[in-house]
Design a protein around this motif. Structure first.
Motif, mmCIF file in Angstrom:
data_model
loop_
_atom_site.group_PDB
_atom_site.id
_atom_site.type_symbol
_atom_site.label_atom_id
_atom_site.label_comp_id
_atom_site.label_asym_id
_atom_site.label_seq_id
_atom_site.Cartn_x
_atom_site.Cartn_y
_atom_site.Cartn_z
ATOM 1 N N TYR A 342 0.846 -1.181 0.000
ATOM 2 C CA TYR A 342 0.000 0.000 0.000
ATOM 3 C C TYR A 342 0.894 1.248 0.000
ATOM 4 O O TYR A 342 1.715 1.436 0.899
ATOM 5 C CB TYR A 342 -0.895 0.031 1.234
ATOM 6 C CG TYR A 342 -1.732 -1.215 1.438
ATOM 7 C CD1 TYR A 342 -2.247 -1.924 0.350
ATOM 8 C CD2 TYR A 342 -2.027 -1.683 2.720
ATOM 9 C CE1 TYR A 342 -3.017 -3.053 0.533
ATOM 10 C CE2 TYR A 342 -2.802 -2.809 2.917
ATOM 11 C CZ TYR A 342 -3.286 -3.503 1.820
ATOM 12 O OH TYR A 342 -4.050 -4.630 2.015
ATOM 13 N N ASP A 344 -0.468 4.408 -0.199
ATOM 14 C CA ASP A 344 -1.185 5.497 0.470
ATOM 15 C C ASP A 344 -2.498 4.943 1.003
ATOM 16 O O ASP A 344 -2.875 3.796 0.754
ATOM 17 C CB ASP A 344 -1.423 6.679 -0.475
ATOM 18 C CG ASP A 344 -2.112 6.283 -1.774
ATOM 19 O OD1 ASP A 344 -2.976 5.381 -1.758
ATOM 20 O OD2 ASP A 344 -1.785 6.874 -2.823
ATOM 21 N N ASP A 345 -3.224 5.774 1.752
ATOM 22 C CA ASP A 345 -4.480 5.338 2.368
ATOM 23 C C ASP A 345 -5.534 4.983 1.321
ATOM 24 O O ASP A 345 -6.335 4.076 1.514
ATOM 25 C CB ASP A 345 -5.011 6.434 3.287
ATOM 26 C CG ASP A 345 -4.137 6.642 4.521
ATOM 27 O OD1 ASP A 345 -3.335 5.740 4.826
ATOM 28 O OD2 ASP A 345 -4.244 7.711 5.140
ATOM 29 N N LYS A 346 -5.527 5.713 0.220
ATOM 30 C CA LYS A 346 -6.515 5.468 -0.835
ATOM 31 C C LYS A 346 -6.340 4.073 -1.422
ATOM 32 O O LYS A 346 -7.317 3.338 -1.610
ATOM 33 C CB LYS A 346 -6.385 6.527 -1.915
ATOM 34 C CG LYS A 346 -7.403 6.390 -3.036
ATOM 35 C CD LYS A 346 -7.241 7.502 -4.068
ATOM 36 C CE LYS A 346 -8.244 7.367 -5.200
ATOM 37 N NZ LYS A 346 -8.064 8.445 -6.219
ATOM 38 N N GLN A 347 -5.096 3.699 -1.705
ATOM 39 C CA GLN A 347 -4.858 2.369 -2.270
ATOM 40 C C GLN A 347 -5.171 1.287 -1.246
ATOM 41 O O GLN A 347 -5.728 0.240 -1.591
ATOM 42 C CB GLN A 347 -3.413 2.235 -2.749
ATOM 43 C CG GLN A 347 -3.169 0.922 -3.483
ATOM 44 C CD GLN A 347 -1.723 0.690 -3.832
ATOM 45 O OE1 GLN A 347 -0.842 0.851 -2.984
ATOM 46 N NE2 GLN A 347 -1.466 0.348 -5.086
ATOM 47 N N GLN A 348 -4.829 1.523 0.018
ATOM 48 C CA GLN A 348 -5.127 0.546 1.055
ATOM 49 C C GLN A 348 -6.631 0.323 1.171
ATOM 50 O O GLN A 348 -7.097 -0.812 1.270
ATOM 51 C CB GLN A 348 -4.563 0.995 2.401
ATOM 52 C CG GLN A 348 -4.830 -0.009 3.526
ATOM 53 C CD GLN A 348 -4.101 0.330 4.802
ATOM 54 O OE1 GLN A 348 -3.397 1.338 4.878
ATOM 55 N NE2 GLN A 348 -4.256 -0.507 5.806
ATOM 56 N N GLU A 349 -7.395 1.406 1.128
ATOM 57 C CA GLU A 349 -8.849 1.284 1.218
ATOM 58 C C GLU A 349 -9.402 0.516 0.015
ATOM 59 O O GLU A 349 -10.297 -0.333 0.163
ATOM 60 C CB GLU A 349 -9.478 2.672 1.295
ATOM 61 C CG GLU A 349 -10.992 2.639 1.413
ATOM 62 C CD GLU A 349 -11.604 4.027 1.442
ATOM 63 O OE1 GLU A 349 -12.816 4.136 1.691
ATOM 64 O OE2 GLU A 349 -10.868 5.013 1.214
ATOM 65 N N LYS A 350 -8.868 0.795 -1.162
ATOM 66 C CA LYS A 350 -9.332 0.128 -2.373
ATOM 67 C C LYS A 350 -9.097 -1.380 -2.297
ATOM 68 O O LYS A 350 -9.994 -2.183 -2.593
ATOM 69 C CB LYS A 350 -8.621 0.723 -3.588
ATOM 70 C CG LYS A 350 -9.051 0.143 -4.923
ATOM 71 C CD LYS A 350 -8.319 0.832 -6.072
ATOM 72 C CE LYS A 350 -8.752 0.257 -7.409
ATOM 73 N NZ LYS A 350 -8.060 0.911 -8.543
ATOM 74 N N THR A 352 -8.474 -3.179 0.457
ATOM 75 C CA THR A 352 -9.206 -3.743 1.581
ATOM 76 C C THR A 352 -10.659 -3.993 1.209
ATOM 77 O O THR A 352 -11.239 -5.033 1.553
ATOM 78 C CB THR A 352 -9.126 -2.800 2.792
ATOM 79 O OG1 THR A 352 -7.750 -2.624 3.164
ATOM 80 C CG2 THR A 352 -9.877 -3.374 3.980
ATOM 81 N N GLU A 370 -0.399 -5.908 7.577
ATOM 82 C CA GLU A 370 -1.214 -4.708 7.612
ATOM 83 C C GLU A 370 -0.940 -3.757 6.455
ATOM 84 O O GLU A 370 -1.702 -2.820 6.224
ATOM 85 C CB GLU A 370 -0.987 -3.958 8.930
ATOM 86 C CG GLU A 370 -1.402 -4.749 10.174
ATOM 87 C CD GLU A 370 -1.172 -3.948 11.439
ATOM 88 O OE1 GLU A 370 -0.726 -2.790 11.318
ATOM 89 O OE2 GLU A 370 -1.441 -4.478 12.531
ATOM 90 N N HIS A 371 0.143 -3.992 5.731
ATOM 91 C CA HIS A 371 0.573 -2.990 4.764
ATOM 92 C C HIS A 371 0.682 -3.511 3.334
ATOM 93 O O HIS A 371 1.229 -2.833 2.476
ATOM 94 C CB HIS A 371 1.925 -2.409 5.198
ATOM 95 C CG HIS A 371 1.926 -1.867 6.589
ATOM 96 N ND1 HIS A 371 1.240 -0.737 6.938
ATOM 97 C CD2 HIS A 371 2.508 -2.330 7.723
ATOM 98 C CE1 HIS A 371 1.407 -0.496 8.228
ATOM 99 N NE2 HIS A 371 2.159 -1.454 8.727
ATOM 100 N N TYR A 513 9.367 3.436 -0.617
ATOM 101 C CA TYR A 513 8.303 2.484 -0.321
ATOM 102 C C TYR A 513 8.804 1.158 0.240
ATOM 103 O O TYR A 513 8.089 0.520 1.017
ATOM 104 C CB TYR A 513 7.478 2.223 -1.585
ATOM 105 C CG TYR A 513 6.704 3.428 -2.049
ATOM 106 C CD1 TYR A 513 5.749 4.017 -1.228
ATOM 107 C CD2 TYR A 513 6.924 3.986 -3.303
ATOM 108 C CE1 TYR A 513 5.035 5.138 -1.648
ATOM 109 C CE2 TYR A 513 6.206 5.099 -3.736
ATOM 110 C CZ TYR A 513 5.271 5.676 -2.896
ATOM 111 O OH TYR A 513 4.565 6.785 -3.311
#
Length: 621
Positions: A342, A344-350, A352, A370-371, A513
């Motif tokens: 992941y 960024d948060d946007k990619q993690q949310e996508k 997930t 988690e990442h 990263y």
């Protein structure tokens, strides 16, 4: 354009009666193993007169069977077995079956183990059994037998299917148990896809089913049922005629020997076409020529046509690679999963959401800490070797020659740089952005995106790496003791010259990263041995252009006779090209397509003309 919304598919668990699988193929839960096979043969094979009809097929003839409930696959496997026993050696069978709740692979394996006489075909099914994702899935049970599984609601799936069907297996849970399936809308779709002489058979004799099929255009008959069942139904579209028989396998010229050209040529060759591949530079010399490429996709919970293509092409590519036994060894690469970190948060949310909604099942995507998440079955490989492997076929000839123009017609024609002309039944342009240099094709909405990959010397620590890593860029395990670190993404630079600045950008992204792997590769002392610039060809909506070439100068437009496009795969060429190759090959050979009509429309080159003329009705290039 179709606006159907696809939802995630929930797999079914198989019910059991003792050690007997209770599948939707049977109306009676107390059947024996042999009675199950006998009933399927009696109702569906004999009810459609398949042994007789298969035996009278001619060389090259295609026969299509449609089924409304796949279940354990028993009916399809029995039809395939019957075809191999009775049909002439050059005939082809295509099975198409719908399933709303596909069984898990584990339950499918357990169920099919009860029929050892079908072991060879069952093993082929299990090897290619697709994940529970919506849409169409193309499997190969035998060189002459294909199976297309449609996952979703029967009526919806058949409404997006276009190829004529020669025989129907109207199967599923009994009407009393599954009334939603046995509806006039489904019967109407069956009639739409039938032609004179198409037959159907079903185990039920329910009056509303018989009347519904009659109202749709089938002439129905009540016959003696199997065993203790009193009756069953058979039907036929009147004014019978033989099944569709395509012409002799067409001759095809494929222009371009990169990933798109190699997969297209192989798909056509395996259908019996004589293929000539033309490329002045040889095999995989442009964007397909990097040391390593990653087999990956972009998971999303939102099953738009674009995201469904990314998902479907990913699993389709994995089946192609397994079927071709590639990579052959570690020197070709490995398919042992791709780790997506992941960024960024946007990619993690996508990602997930893709996991939690079931849009991407665990057979394709799993969380890794988690990442990160892992794309199951993906990996890295040498694109040039993959292309060479695909082009090694008796029906494929390769010529290092340049095409300067193409002309529609029967046959279609290419003009060569030496002034000569060549003719073929079909011509497929797999020429990426170079396509716009051909006369009349400058209107194609393509863009070039420059990318530089850095080849870094392996270290003692990095030689232990096994999986490809994706972050803002990508990192592959060592091939020839070199790691691929990349790649830059520059829309505004058209220079083919490599630069040290781009190397530093690649390493800076890796450090940001994946700092641990950056250190293992040498940190500030990373040794860049070489680098390579290539240009990704991409469309304006990030999907390939795959389908007939439209004549944009005419309004309304029409498909150019004998001319096709397969290009603009961007950075996903390894993943997207096998599915597009099968689509092109099936269009040319007039076989059932590997994708539904929604994806056919999403990939069709004509989509850009349609969009332009919605805003400007008189537009022409």
């Amino acid at each position: 354009m179709t606006t159907t919304i696809f939802a995630p598919i929930l797999p079914a668990e198989l019910d059991w009666q003792g050690d007997i699988p209770v599948a939707r193929d049977y109306d009676d839960p107390y059947f024996s193993r042999q009675d199950g096979i006998a009933e399927s043969r009696y109702v569906f094979l004999n009810g459609n007169r398949l042994p007789e009809r298969f035996s009278t097929l001619s060389s090259g003839q295609l026969f299509v069977v449609g089924e409304t409930g796949f279940g354990t696959g028993l009916n399809c496997l029995l039809a395939a077995q019957c075809f191999l026993q009775t049909a002439p050696p050059q005939a082809h069978l295509h099975l198409v079956s719908v399933e709303k709740h596909p069984l898990t692979l584990k339950d499918m394996r357990t169920a099919l183990a009860h029929w050892p006489e079908l072991a060879s075909l069952a093993n082929a099914l299990l090897t290619e059994y697709p994940p529970a994702t919506p849409g169409q899935h193309r499997l190969k049970l035998h060189p002459r037998i294909s199976l297309t599984l449609l996952y979703g609601e029967a009526e919806q799936c058949w409404s997006l299917f276009q190829h004529p069907v020669d025989a129907w297996f109207l199967d599923g849970f009994a009407p009393a148990c599954n009334p939603d399936m046995w509806q006039p809308a489904l019967f109407a779709e069956m009639a739409r896809l039938s032609r004179p002489g198409t037959t159907l058979a079903t185990f039920t004799a329910a009056g509303f089913v018989r009347r519904g099929l009659q109202e749709s255009g089938f002439v129905m008959n009540k016959n003696k049922g199997f065993g203790h069942k009193r009756h069953m139904l058979t039907g036929e579209i009147p004014h019978g005629s033989p099944a569709y028989c395509p012409a002799d396998s067409p001759s095809v010229i494929v222009v371009g020997a990169g990933l798109a050209g190699a997969t297209t040529a192989r798909a056509l060759a395996e259908r019996g076409c004589k293929v000539t591949v033309m490329d002045p530079d040889g095999i995989a010399q442009h964007a397909s020529g990097n040391l390593a490429g990653v087999v990956y996709s972009t998971p999303s919970a939102h099953l738009t046509p674009q995201n469904r293509f990314y998902q479907q092409s990913y699993s389709h590519a994995l089946r192609w690679l397994a079927r071709q036994a590639f990579p052959r060894d570690k020197s070709d690469g490995q398919l042992n999963g791709v780790v997506q970190h992941y960024v960024d948060d946007k990619q993690q949310e996508k990602l997930t959401q893709a996991l939690e909604t079931g849009a991407w099942p665990s057979s394709l995507l799993i969380a890794q800490g988690e990442h990160a998440a892992e794309l199951v079955g993906g990996g890295y490989l040498r694109p040039a070797r993959w292309c060479q492997h695909l082009l090694d076929h008796d029906n494929i000839r390769i010529e290092k020659i340049s095409v300067t123009a193409v002309h529609e017609g029967q046959p279609a024609t290419v003009t060569l740089d030496n002034g000569q002309s060549r003719h073929a039944d079909a011509i497929v342009l797999c020429t990426a952005a170079n396509t716009t240099t051909l006369p009349g094709l400058q209107w194609l909405p393509l863009k070039l995106i420059r990318g530089q990959v850095s080849y870094c010397q392996a270290t003692e620590a990095s030689r232990l790496w096994q999986q490809a890593q994706c972050h803002g860029g990508y990192l592959t395990p060592a091939l020839d003791d070199l790691h691929c670190v990349g790649a830059t993404f520059d829309l505004h630079n058209d220079s083919p010259v490599t630069s040290e600045k781009d190397d530093q950008a690649n390493l800076a992204q890796l450090e940001r990263y994946l700092p641990r792997l950056w250190l293992e590769l040498g940190g500030q002392q990373i040794n860049i041995v070489d680098r390579r610039v290539a240009f990704r060809c991409q469309s304006l909506d990030f999907l390939p252009l795959c389908g007939p070439l439209p004549v944009a100068t005419e309004n309304p437009h029409r498909p150019a006779t004998g001319l096709y496009l397969n290009l603009a795969h961007g950075s996903r060429g390894i993943t997207g090209t096998p599915l597009c190759a099968d689509l092109i090959a099936d269009l040319i050979c007039k076989h059932p397509l590997p994708v539904d009509q929604q994806l056919v429309d999403a990939l069709a080159p004509e989509r850009f003309i349609v969009r332009k003329r919605k805003k400007q009705s008189g537009w022409t290039p």
